[in-house]
Scaffold this motif. Structure first.
Motif, mmCIF file in Angstrom:
data_model
loop_
_atom_site.group_PDB
_atom_site.id
_atom_site.type_symbol
_atom_site.label_atom_id
_atom_site.label_comp_id
_atom_site.label_asym_id
_atom_site.label_seq_id
_atom_site.Cartn_x
_atom_site.Cartn_y
_atom_site.Cartn_z
ATOM 1 N N LYS A 104 0.785 -1.236 0.000
ATOM 2 C CA LYS A 104 0.000 0.000 0.000
ATOM 3 C C LYS A 104 0.819 1.290 0.000
ATOM 4 N N LEU A 105 2.118 1.216 0.187
ATOM 5 C CA LEU A 105 2.940 2.418 0.203
ATOM 6 C C LEU A 105 3.817 2.468 -1.039
ATOM 7 N N ASN A 106 4.027 3.662 -1.538
ATOM 8 C CA ASN A 106 4.895 3.861 -2.694
ATOM 9 C C ASN A 106 6.222 4.447 -2.233
ATOM 10 N N PHE A 107 7.298 3.734 -2.460
ATOM 11 C CA PHE A 107 8.623 4.217 -2.082
ATOM 12 C C PHE A 107 9.647 3.572 -3.002
ATOM 13 N N ARG A 108 10.801 4.181 -3.090
ATOM 14 C CA ARG A 108 11.854 3.685 -3.962
ATOM 15 C C ARG A 108 12.406 2.357 -3.414
ATOM 16 N N GLY A 109 12.536 1.395 -4.292
ATOM 17 C CA GLY A 109 13.075 0.099 -3.904
ATOM 18 C C GLY A 109 12.032 -0.902 -3.462
ATOM 19 N N ARG A 110 10.744 -0.549 -3.580
ATOM 20 C CA ARG A 110 9.700 -1.468 -3.128
ATOM 21 C C ARG A 110 9.710 -2.770 -3.924
ATOM 22 N N ASP A 111 9.812 -2.651 -5.247
ATOM 23 C CA ASP A 111 9.826 -3.854 -6.081
ATOM 24 C C ASP A 111 11.066 -4.703 -5.805
ATOM 25 N N THR A 112 12.183 -4.046 -5.519
ATOM 26 C CA THR A 112 13.413 -4.792 -5.223
ATOM 27 C C THR A 112 13.259 -5.594 -3.938
ATOM 28 N N ILE A 113 12.677 -4.971 -2.920
ATOM 29 C CA ILE A 113 12.460 -5.670 -1.654
ATOM 30 C C ILE A 113 11.481 -6.823 -1.841
#
Length: 279
Positions: A104-113
């Motif tokens: 639910k949150l948009n932040f840099r690196g989310r897809d990587t995590i």
């Protein structure tokens, strides 16, 4: 019409018979274990259904066997309950928070995590056993409750399950809550968690069952007798007494009974959660 009714009735009878046979095949191993735990020692593993019963196996178990030394069953059971509940609570808390951020949150690196979580799930846990042990020993948590609990405080499987479930919850609820001034922490535990009771039950049951049956980690991280969990105590006891099947059956019954009670108590929510997973 009469012929079709007979055919449908015959098919229904066949289905019930097949279901009854399959149910018996699944239930009988546990029933066999319970019956042999109460069976007379002369009949253990010699009959499918013993006709003579006694409590000798349980008496032997709680009296310490041939050593005559009373084993700390109560303290070991308490250790297992404490470690299992604490580890499961931490795994679920971390799973909820990480899953909420990934879904639910948009932040840099989310897809990587997210990809790292999926990638790491394919690694056998035993690969990290020695490095984890060395770290725990280095920070001074060897032979402590925290040494048993903290390394089991994160479950990637719980994160994966919660992430998929949270993605299915409409974001309109979160947006409305933020308009009312709710923080992300309050949204997680006041909105997301109550809406995910069914999947939470599934995750809770699987996590606590996994932690309750843990043996290898507790065996290498604990040295004191008063810190032993029930699994470790039983493994030590039946090392020299593996030729006593009756007490072994009795110990197995004692180990599995709490998990069975939990599954019976949360059975309805468990079915609802599993139905969601199969959709």
């Amino acid at each position: 019409m009469v012929g079709s009714n007979r055919n449908s009735t015959g098919k229904l009878v066949v289905r019930y018979v097949v279901a009854a046979i399959l149910l018996f095949m699944m239930v009988y191993p546990y029933l066999y274990m319970v019956l042999n735990s109460f069976a007379d020692w002369t009949q253990i593993d010699r009959k499918f259904i013993p006709n003579s019963f006694s409590t000798k196996s349980y008496e032997w178990l709680f009296s310490g066997g041939e050593t005559g030394i009373t084993r700390p069953w109560v303290s070991s059971f308490f250790n297992s309950v404490l470690v299992s509940i604490a580890s499961t609570a931490l795994m679920m808390m971390s799973g909820i928070m990480v899953a909420y951020a990934l879904s639910k949150l948009n932040f840099r690196g989310r897809d990587t995590i997210n990809n790292f979580v999926l990638f790491h799930m394919f690694f056998p846990a035993i690969i990290l056993l020695i490095p984890t042990f060395l770290i725990v020993q280095k920070v001074g948590l060897y032979d402590t409750y925290w040494g048993m609990i903290l390394p089991k405080a994160v479950s990637l499987w719980a994160i994966f399950m919660y992430t998929n479930f949270f993605k299915a919850i409409p974001s309109v609820f979160i947006e409305a809550a933020k308009l009312d001034g709710a923080s992300d922490f309050k949204i997680m535990y006041r909105i997301m968690l109550p809406m995910s009771k069914s999947i939470t039950t599934v995750i809770f049951l699987f996590l606590i069952m996994e932690r309750w049956t843990e043996l290898l980690w507790d065996m290498i991280i604990v040295r004191s007798d008063d810190m032993l969990t029930l699994n470790v105590l039983l493994s030590q006891m039946f090392g020299p007494y593996g030729t006593y099947p009756g007490p072994l059956y009795a110990a197995s019954v004692l180990l599995t009974l709490p998990i069975i009670i939990l599954f019976i108590f949360f059975g309805k929510k468990f079915q609802e959660g599993m139905q969601f997973n199969l959709k």
